[in-house]
Write a protein that holds these residues in place. Structure first.
Motif, short mmCIF file in Angstrom:
data_model
loop_
_atom_site.label_atom_id
_atom_site.label_comp_id
_atom_site.label_asym_id
_atom_site.label_seq_id
_atom_site.Cartn_x
_atom_site.Cartn_y
_atom_site.Cartn_z
N SER A 1 0.69 -23.17 -48.40
CA SER A 1 0.28 -22.76 -47.05
C SER A 1 -0.81 -21.70 -47.09
CB SER A 1 1.49 -22.25 -46.26
OG SER A 1 1.80 -20.91 -46.58
N GLN A 2 -0.77 -20.83 -48.08
CA GLN A 2 -1.79 -19.78 -48.17
C GLN A 2 -3.15 -20.37 -48.53
OE1 GLN A 2 0.75 -17.47 -50.86
NE2 GLN A 2 0.47 -15.69 -49.52
N VAL A 3 -3.17 -21.41 -49.36
CA VAL A 3 -4.43 -22.09 -49.63
C VAL A 3 -4.98 -22.69 -48.33
CG1 VAL A 3 -5.55 -23.98 -50.88
CG2 VAL A 3 -3.79 -22.61 -52.00
N LEU A 4 -4.10 -23.32 -47.56
CA LEU A 4 -4.53 -23.91 -46.29
C LEU A 4 -5.00 -22.82 -45.32
CD1 LEU A 4 -1.72 -26.59 -45.86
CD2 LEU A 4 -4.09 -26.95 -46.62
N GLY A 5 -4.35 -21.67 -45.35
CA GLY A 5 -4.80 -20.57 -44.52
C GLY A 5 -6.18 -20.07 -44.92
N HIS A 6 -6.43 -20.04 -46.22
CA HIS A 6 -7.76 -19.64 -46.70
C HIS A 6 -8.81 -20.64 -46.24
CE1 HIS A 6 -10.76 -17.92 -49.41
NE2 HIS A 6 -11.04 -19.15 -49.80
N LEU A 7 -8.50 -21.92 -46.34
CA LEU A 7 -9.43 -22.94 -45.88
C LEU A 7 -9.64 -22.86 -44.37
CD1 LEU A 7 -8.41 -26.04 -48.03
CD2 LEU A 7 -10.59 -24.81 -48.10
N GLY A 8 -8.58 -22.59 -43.65
CA GLY A 8 -8.69 -22.50 -42.20
C GLY A 8 -9.53 -21.32 -41.76
N SER A 9 -9.30 -20.15 -42.36
CA SER A 9 -10.09 -18.98 -41.98
C SER A 9 -11.55 -19.18 -42.38
CB SER A 9 -9.53 -17.72 -42.65
OG SER A 9 -9.61 -17.78 -44.06
N GLY A 10 -11.77 -19.81 -43.55
CA GLY A 10 -13.14 -20.09 -43.97
C GLY A 10 -13.84 -21.03 -43.00
N ALA A 11 -13.11 -22.03 -42.51
CA ALA A 11 -13.70 -22.95 -41.54
C ALA A 11 -14.05 -22.23 -40.25
CB ALA A 11 -12.72 -24.10 -41.26
N GLU A 12 -13.17 -21.34 -39.81
CA GLU A 12 -13.43 -20.60 -38.57
C GLU A 12 -14.67 -19.73 -38.71
OE1 GLU A 12 -11.21 -17.27 -35.73
OE2 GLU A 12 -10.00 -18.49 -37.12
N ILE A 13 -14.78 -19.03 -39.84
CA ILE A 13 -15.93 -18.15 -40.05
C ILE A 13 -17.22 -18.95 -40.19
CG2 ILE A 13 -16.97 -16.55 -41.72
CD1 ILE A 13 -14.06 -15.52 -42.22
N THR A 14 -17.16 -20.04 -40.95
CA THR A 14 -18.36 -20.86 -41.14
C THR A 14 -18.82 -21.48 -39.83
OG1 THR A 14 -17.74 -21.32 -43.43
CG2 THR A 14 -19.36 -22.79 -42.42
#
Length: 261
Positions: free
Chosen positions: A42-55
């Protein structure tokens, strides 16, 4: 066809493949250790999600819609994602990742050719293919981290590997850590896609196509394994049997030079 079209298509494929998997995850699956040593799935998915939001916010800013997130805004986004439940991170990734891919897909042909995006951590604004490729690399490698929690031998998609091999920006000089006393040139041969190039282990790590007749070592491997090696994801248990190294291309040494991120 725009030069960004294949990268955006690969990004769509990478997102959709991971999304299909994530939709099958229950709480137990989300709590499993991932290929990233300090994170559960879940933390990997959270990292991907936050990265998507910022990008996505960064691309929108380049389009004149809002402002590019600064350090304080990014830290607030990271805190939000870190504070989510495991299920919240998974669902949030599905939404944020889809929104980012859809934004890239929505760009018309002229915009794909002319838009320049200030990523914030590069010396100059980049074009759409470079921006999309940065996200593709992040998504592909962290998708591998997710799959490593369930599959003993996960591999990057060959189509994705084709888009990332030799693609801009060239970050190998940033992620490689020169080893004291090591100065060597290694001839690297990849498959899927096929390529031959030189890895220079000098004061600064670099890659070019000026391959010497008598290199200090040779390395032959699938392109996806090369990409995982330089991203710190080619440990002994995740190294394909068809990787062959000679001379200065000692795999343990190379793993130390490319510890991952």
């Amino acid at each position: 066809m725009s030069g960004s079209d294949p990268v955006i298509a690969a990004l769509r494929g990478e997102h959709d493949r991971l999304a299909v998997l994530v939709r099958t995850f229950d709480e137990t699956a989300l709590a499993r250790p991932s290929g990233a040593a300090e994170w559960d799935v879940s933390q990997v998915l959270g990292h991907l999600g936050s990265g998507a939001e910022i990008t996505r916010a960064t691309v929108l800013a380049a389009l004149g819609d809002g402002s590019k997130p600064g350090r304080e805004e990014m830290e607030a986004i990271w805190r939000t994602w870190n504070g989510m439940t495991r299920r919240g991170r998974a669902d949030g990734f599905l939404q944020a990742g889809e929104a980012l891919v859809a934004l890239y897909e929505s760009l018309d042909a002229a915009t794909r050719e002319t838009l320049r995006i200030d990523m914030g951590f590069l010396p100059a604004p980049v074009d759409v293919p470079t921006s999309a490729r940065l996200r593709l690399s992040e998504l592909a490698l962290h998708s591998w981290d997710v799959r490593a929690g369930f599959d003993a031998h996960p591999a990057l998609d060959p189509g994705t590997a084709g888009q990332l091999l030799h693609g801009e920006p060239d970050t190998i000089g940033w992620i490689g850590r020169p080893a004291e006393g090591v100065r060597a040139v290694i001839a690297v041969t990849t498959t899927e896609p096929a390529s031959v190039f030189a890895l220079r282990l000098l004061d600064r790590i670099s890659v070019d196509f000026d391959v010497p007749d008598k290199p200090d070592g040779t390395l032959a491997l699938p392109a996806e394994a090369w990409l995982r090696l330089v991203a710190g994801r080619l440990g002994p248990s995740h190294t394909p049997a068809n990787v062959a190294a000679t001379g200065a291309a000692d795999l343990d040494r190379l793993r130390g030079i490319f510890p991952g991120y």
